[in-house]
Design a protein around this motif. Structure first.
Motif: not given
Length: 481
Positions: A102-114, A132-136
């Motif tokens: 999935s495309l990243r939703y924010d930068l926080t979770v990838p930072f925690a994973r790193y 990327w967020r699939r909202e209106s």
């Protein structure tokens, strides 16, 4: 009619079907248009955007942050577990190599994973990237499905509230530096929120989903949020009403003191822990000189599931001109908080790394800056070219190439037209259109005398300069401008 074999019949049938099929509409808006919720940025817009990003990044660096970049997509399973109520807003990628992504939703979770992958216990980092967020989308308010975030985070075990206070200080520095107008940073603590839910009678199994509803109070009225809690999520009406009593509360350190004495809230040890940290936080904010920009707001929830402590959100305030009315909330432009348990979810041994951070909403800020520039009719230069190399005569391409190479070697930003024999008027018009301040002119007479003419495009004044001293003269003029 000759008999056609079955294969040829199928071929002709397929061809006939293609001919009779109505043409597929690629885009109803325009040929070559982009996806809904995204946009192209013109050269003028890119200049404005880069200036905003430069100010934000320079602030991050001033506070000692290191740069980091992470992939645009992550494992779908990893993201789904971290966002829960928001996983429906994620963009999934088709499985092409055995992994669901999935495309990243924010930068926080990838930072925690790193942090977990690299076994890092301390890091102060910044990252700028698209999410990327699939909202209106609400384009007129600077809300898109693809947008840029600027994040600053402090990872590591430190004394309470010192890193948290610095994050709030950074938000104040950035918003003040961008001169967007008056702003307010609302703060709360997820332990206070959870404690409030518990004493109000919210079942623990509904904490996160009710928190997600409460997070909509910046976009919806309390009445609508209450309806969602009761009718949509099955919360008892009297419980929702008790929550309603608290979400009206906002203030400074005095409100923290009052909440310590609140008959219901003081029954929650979790809430008291949060209030204790908030009291310490306000003391540090006073020492940082920004306490007047911060307000404790019990309606603030921050819907993402990974927050564990202090949370905050910056909103711009617009005062009606000479009306004496209450300030109008024109939207959130930055947010963040503490997430002490997120890294442990990526570590095989469950080792935790406490973290706190913030995210600047670039698109919203960009939209507001654009509006201000439209009102003031401010002109934007799209290039940084300092010198244009020109000639009034034919057959001088080689000399122009020699001169422009000399300027580039000296670090001077220079241009010329890609023509063997350009007209002088065309070259002059180009300089004026692009706001290039200086023009170097070489012709037959100048070549014979070993000189060039140096022209100020704005004043149209010309001076003769020796070829050997051209670079020094240009650098002198540029330093004076």
């Amino acid at each position: 009619m000759p008999h056609l074999g079955p294969l040829r019949c199928r071929t002709w049938a397929a061809l006939l079907g293609q001919l009779l099929r109505p043409p597929r509409t690629v885009c109803n808006r325009a040929v070559g248009c982009h996806s809904q919720g995204t946009r192209d940025l013109s050269p003028q817009q890119m200049v404005v955007r880069e200036k905003i990003l430069d100010k934000i990044i320079s602030c991050f660096k001033r506070h000692g942050a290191k740069g980091l970049d992470t992939p645009a997509f992550e494992l779908k399973e990893m993201l789904t577990e971290k966002y829960e109520d928001n996983f429906g807003l994620m963009y999934d990628l088709e499985d092409q190599g055995g992994e669901l992504l999935s495309l990243r939703y924010d930068l926080t979770v990838p930072f925690a994973r790193y942090l977990a992958m690299n076994k890092l216990k301390r890091m102060k980092r910044y990252q700028v990237g698209k999410v990327w967020r699939r909202e209106s989308p609400a384009i007129v308010q600077g809300r898109y499905r693809e947008f840029c975030q600027c994040d600053f985070d402090i990872a590591g075990e430190f004394d309470p509230m010192i890193p948290d206070a610095e994050c709030l200080r950074i938000m104040c520095e950035i918003l003040s530096g961008l001169q967007l107008g008056d702003f307010l940073i609302k703060v709360n603590d997820r332990r206070v929120v959870d404690g409030m839910f518990a004493v109000c009678g919210v079942p623990e199994s509904k904490f996160r989903t009710i928190c997600s509803s409460m997070d909509k109070l910046d976009k919806m009225s309390w009445e609508d949020v209450r309806l969602e809690m009761v009718a949509g999520k099955g919360l008892a009406p009297e419980v929702a009403d008790r929550i309603g009593d608290y979400v009206q509360c906002h203030g400074g350190i005095s409100l923290v003191e009052e909440l310590f004495k609140d008959p219901r809230l003081s029954q929650s040890q979790l809430a008291l822990q949060g209030l204790g940290d908030l009291k310490l936080l306000f003391e540090y904010l006073r020492l940082f000189g920004i306490a007047d920009k911060i307000s404790l707001d019990l309606s603030l929830a921050r819907g993402l599931d990974y927050y564990t402590g202090v949370i905050y959100e910056a909103v711009l305030l617009e005062s009606p001109a000479q009306a004496g009315k209450e300030t109008l909330n024109v939207g959130s432009v930055a947010a963040g908080g503490r997430y002490d348990r997120l890294v442990a979810q990526f570590d095989p041994k469950g080792h935790s790394v406490p973290c706190v951070g913030l995210s600047i909403g670039v698109e919203r800020i960009f939209y507001l800056v654009e509006q201000k520039m439209k009102i003031s009719c401010e002109k934007v230069r799209t290039t940084e070219t300092q010198v244009f190399v020109a000639t009034p005569q034919k057959n001088f391409l080689q000399e122009r190439l020699k001169i422009i190479a000399q300027l580039w070697d000296a670090g001077i930003k220079a241009e010329m037209l890609y023509k063997n024999n350009p007209k002088l008027l065309t070259q002059l018009h180009y300089c004026e259109k692009e706001d290039i301040p200086l023009m170097v002119i070489i012709g037959e007479q100048e070549q014979n005398e070993g000189v060039v003419k140096l022209r100020s495009v704005a004043s149209r004044e010309e001076v003769t300069v020796n070829r050997e001293s051209l670079v020094a003269e240009i650098q002198k003029r540029l330093s004076e401008s």
